[in-house]
Design an enzyme around this catalytic site. Structure first.
Site, PDB file in Angstrom:
ATOM      1  N   SER A 103      20.609  -2.720  -7.418  1.00  0.00           N
ATOM      2  CA  SER A 103      19.965  -2.875  -8.722  1.00  0.00           C
ATOM      3  C   SER A 103      20.965  -2.697  -9.843  1.00  0.00           C
ATOM      4  CB  SER A 103      18.816  -1.884  -8.866  1.00  0.00           C
ATOM      5  OG  SER A 103      19.256  -0.584  -8.560  1.00  0.00           O
TER       6      SER A 103
ATOM      7  N   HIS B 119      18.643  -9.526  -5.742  1.00  0.00           N
ATOM      8  CA  HIS B 119      17.917  -8.321  -6.160  1.00  0.00           C
ATOM      9  C   HIS B 119      16.407  -8.596  -6.177  1.00  0.00           C
ATOM     10  CE1 HIS B 119      17.124  -5.206  -9.571  1.00  0.00           C
ATOM     11  NE2 HIS B 119      16.858  -4.701  -8.389  1.00  0.00           N
TER      12      HIS B 119
ATOM     13  N   ASN C  43      17.462  -4.724 -15.179  1.00  0.00           N
ATOM     14  CA  ASN C  43      17.578  -3.310 -15.525  1.00  0.00           C
ATOM     15  C   ASN C  43      18.237  -3.065 -16.871  1.00  0.00           C
ATOM     16  OD1 ASN C  43      16.167  -1.890 -13.543  1.00  0.00           O
ATOM     17  ND2 ASN C  43      17.704  -2.528 -12.044  1.00  0.00           N
TER      18      ASN C  43
ATOM     19  N   GLU D 140      16.350 -11.708  -8.647  1.00  0.00           N
ATOM     20  CA  GLU D 140      17.463 -11.810  -9.588  1.00  0.00           C
ATOM     21  C   GLU D 140      18.714 -12.058  -8.748  1.00  0.00           C
ATOM     22  OE1 GLU D 140      18.399  -8.081 -11.569  1.00  0.00           O
ATOM     23  OE2 GLU D 140      18.778  -9.130 -13.442  1.00  0.00           O
TER      24      GLU D 140
HETATM   25  N1  CAA Z   1       2.638  -5.566   0.447  1.00  0.00           N
HETATM   26  C1  CAA Z   1       1.744  -6.567   0.335  1.00  0.00           C
HETATM   27  N2  CAA Z   1       0.835  -6.633  -0.669  1.00  0.00           N
HETATM   28  C2  CAA Z   1       0.815  -5.621  -1.571  1.00  0.00           C
HETATM   29  C3  CAA Z   1       1.717  -4.539  -1.507  1.00  0.00           C
HETATM   30  C4  CAA Z   1       2.670  -4.541  -0.442  1.00  0.00           C
HETATM   31  N3  CAA Z   1       3.578  -3.573  -0.322  1.00  0.00           N
HETATM   32  N4  CAA Z   1       1.460  -3.715  -2.555  1.00  0.00           N
HETATM   33  C5  CAA Z   1       0.438  -4.256  -3.245  1.00  0.00           C
HETATM   34  N5  CAA Z   1       0.060  -5.414  -2.662  1.00  0.00           N
HETATM   35  C6  CAA Z   1      -0.946  -6.367  -3.157  1.00  0.00           C
HETATM   36  C7  CAA Z   1      -2.357  -5.920  -3.018  1.00  0.00           C
HETATM   37  O1  CAA Z   1      -2.912  -6.319  -1.784  1.00  0.00           O
HETATM   38  C8  CAA Z   1      -3.037  -6.641  -4.184  1.00  0.00           C
HETATM   39  O2  CAA Z   1      -3.326  -8.002  -3.854  1.00  0.00           O
HETATM   40  P1  CAA Z   1      -4.403  -8.891  -4.697  1.00  0.00           P
HETATM   41  O3  CAA Z   1      -3.828  -9.052  -6.085  1.00  0.00           O
HETATM   42  O4  CAA Z   1      -4.462 -10.157  -3.922  1.00  0.00           O
HETATM   43  O5  CAA Z   1      -5.663  -8.075  -4.712  1.00  0.00           O
HETATM   44  C9  CAA Z   1      -1.962  -6.663  -5.245  1.00  0.00           C
HETATM   45  O6  CAA Z   1      -0.704  -6.488  -4.576  1.00  0.00           O
HETATM   46  C10 CAA Z   1      -2.180  -5.577  -6.238  1.00  0.00           C
HETATM   47  O7  CAA Z   1      -2.215  -4.333  -5.538  1.00  0.00           O
HETATM   48  P2  CAA Z   1      -3.291  -3.191  -5.775  1.00  0.00           P
HETATM   49  O8  CAA Z   1      -4.624  -3.789  -6.104  1.00  0.00           O
HETATM   50  O9  CAA Z   1      -3.207  -2.198  -4.669  1.00  0.00           O
HETATM   51  O10 CAA Z   1      -2.735  -2.416  -7.011  1.00  0.00           O
HETATM   52  P3  CAA Z   1      -2.432  -2.875  -8.470  1.00  0.00           P
HETATM   53  O11 CAA Z   1      -3.343  -3.963  -8.947  1.00  0.00           O
HETATM   54  O12 CAA Z   1      -2.360  -1.615  -9.222  1.00  0.00           O
HETATM   55  O13 CAA Z   1      -0.995  -3.536  -8.359  1.00  0.00           O
HETATM   56  C11 CAA Z   1       1.366  -3.423  -8.359  1.00  0.00           C
HETATM   57  C12 CAA Z   1       0.083  -2.822  -7.823  1.00  0.00           C
HETATM   58  C13 CAA Z   1       1.561  -4.827  -7.829  1.00  0.00           C
HETATM   59  C14 CAA Z   1       2.489  -2.520  -7.860  1.00  0.00           C
HETATM   60  C15 CAA Z   1       1.270  -3.468  -9.932  1.00  0.00           C
HETATM   61  O14 CAA Z   1       0.908  -2.226 -10.436  1.00  0.00           O
HETATM   62  C16 CAA Z   1       2.565  -3.888 -10.582  1.00  0.00           C
HETATM   63  O15 CAA Z   1       2.885  -5.067 -10.677  1.00  0.00           O
HETATM   64  N6  CAA Z   1       3.335  -2.900 -11.054  1.00  0.00           N
HETATM   65  C17 CAA Z   1       4.636  -3.126 -11.664  1.00  0.00           C
HETATM   66  C18 CAA Z   1       5.631  -3.363 -10.562  1.00  0.00           C
HETATM   67  C19 CAA Z   1       6.996  -3.551 -11.103  1.00  0.00           C
HETATM   68  O16 CAA Z   1       7.268  -3.579 -12.297  1.00  0.00           O
HETATM   69  N7  CAA Z   1       7.940  -3.690 -10.177  1.00  0.00           N
HETATM   70  C20 CAA Z   1       9.342  -3.800 -10.513  1.00  0.00           C
HETATM   71  C21 CAA Z   1       9.948  -2.444 -10.442  1.00  0.00           C
HETATM   72  S1  CAA Z   1      11.630  -2.509 -10.875  1.00  0.00           S
HETATM   73  C22 CAA Z   1      12.396  -2.926  -9.445  1.00  0.00           C
HETATM   74  O17 CAA Z   1      11.823  -3.063  -8.395  1.00  0.00           O
HETATM   75  C23 CAA Z   1      13.838  -3.181  -9.539  1.00  0.00           C
HETATM   76  C24 CAA Z   1      14.765  -2.133  -9.912  1.00  0.00           C
HETATM   77  O18 CAA Z   1      15.930  -2.422  -9.816  1.00  0.00           O
HETATM   78  C25 CAA Z   1      14.413  -0.789 -10.406  1.00  0.00           C
END
Ligand code: CAA
Length: 281
Positions: free
Chosen positions: A118, A139, A189, A151
């Site tokens: 990252s 990424h 990031n 990315e």
């Molecule tokens: N595998 C498969 N499916 C998954 C899953 C996984 N690990 N986690 C969640 N899902 C699916 C669920 O089944 C659900 O599907 P539907 O939309 O078809 O119903 C969907 O994802 C949403 O999940 P939930 O209903 O359980 O929960 P939610 O609506 O609160 O969503 C989330 C969870 C997708 C994590 C959402 O909160 C989100 O998008 N959060 C922000 C995530 C983000 O910003 N990620 C980037 C982080 S930064 C990074 O990764 C890089 C870095 O370098 C730091």
């Protein structure tokens, strides 16, 4: 590009292995820790079940994906036939440099070596190999099966043909490639972490409490999670280490980590993985 080796069976590694297998690639999942491999395969099974439950994939596709995954504790055996290796080990420069110098010895000469880092410089990682033109950043975002972005980071020496191959491969995984040059924080990031840091500073300066800050960003800016909840989800230690890369890399005070973040990491409050961060889990 058919045989993929994924190094590291943690959250990102198991997500990356899951997605490649889901889209029909043969995947070797490599980790020195057998128990982590077992946990990763269980987690992939659960996440595939979740996708079956949501009708994203069929039961047949789930079985096929599981049949394409093989765990390895021996890196040499895991990468021996790989067309592409995606490294998703601990975010630690010394560990990554060691892994890439080993991969350079063990993977086929034509294989592309990608890192899911990252924030660590791809140019630096590539310099640990004798094939810097075949080293690239790939990424993924967490949770990998859900997030649509990859990315792609070009190191100083990355060949254009390698970037094109990885961008085309990303599309085959149902995701969108966005290509960045190798400067601190890349794109994701460089923009995300100052926002998270500013949210932490707002809490530190008592502008509002954590749920209020998160609610403003969720309802006001349509973010799925507020920045403090997202920081807990990413890991506060990871946020701090990325902010340090930005701060050192650009030498500008605007990237200085908030003292509250530094204190929380020192106290072991790392977010979801430690059971407590800005919230309790
Ligand atoms: N595998 C498969 N499916 C998954 C899953 C996984 N690990 N986690 C969640 N899902 C699916 C669920 O089944 C659900 O599907 P539907 O939309 O078809 O119903 C969907 O994802 C949403 O999940 P939930 O209903 O359980 O929960 P939610 O609506 O609160 O969503 C989330 C969870 C997708 C994590 C959402 O909160 C989100 O998008 N959060 C922000 C995530 C983000 O910003 N990620 C980037 C982080 S930064 C990074 O990764 C890089 C870095 O370098 C730091």
């Amino acid at each position: 590009m058919q045989k993929i080796a994924v190094i590291g069976a943690g959250t990102m590694g198991n997500g990356i292995a899951h997605v490649f297998a889901q889209y029909g690639f043969t995947v070797s999942l490599v980790d020195i820790d057998r128990s982590l491999l077992d946990k990763a395969l269980q987690q992939i099974g659960k996440n595939l079940d979740r996708q079956v439950g949501k009708a994203v994939i069929t039961e047949e596709q789930k079985k096929k994906a599981l049949s394409l995954l093989t765990p390895f504790t021996d890196m040499a055996a895991g990468v021996a036939e790989a067309d592409l290796v995606v490294e998703a080990a601990t975010e630690n420069t010394a560990i990554k440099l060691k892994i890439f110098s080993q991969l350079d010895e063990l993977a086929p000469a034509g294989a592309i070596l990608a890192s899911n880092t990252s924030s660590i410089s791809i140019t630096r990682i590539a310099a640990a190999t004798r094939r810097p033109e075949k080293v690239i950043g790939m990424h993924f975002m967490n949770p990998v099966p859900v997030m649509k972005l990859v990315e792609i980071i070009n190191g100083y020496a990355t060949a254009k043909a390698v970037t094109d191959t990885i961008a085309a491969l990303t599309l085959k995984l149902g995701k969108t490639p966005c290509v960045a040059a190798d400067y601190p924080g890349f794109i994701a990031n460089r923009i995300l972490m100052p926002m998270i840091n500013e949210a932490i500073c707002s809490l530190y300066e008592n502008v509002a409490d954590a749920p209020t800050i998160d609610t403003v960003m969720k309802l006001g800016m349509a973010h799925p999670m507020g920045p403090l909840q997202l920081a807990d989800f990413i890991g506060l230690d990871v946020c701090l280490s990325i902010l340090k890369v930005l701060h050192e890399g650009f030498g500008q005070p605007k990237y200085a980590p908030c003292p509250l973040l530094v204190n929380m990491v020192t106290a072991g409050k790392l977010g979801v993985k430690s059971g407590e961060g800005f919230y309790r889990y």
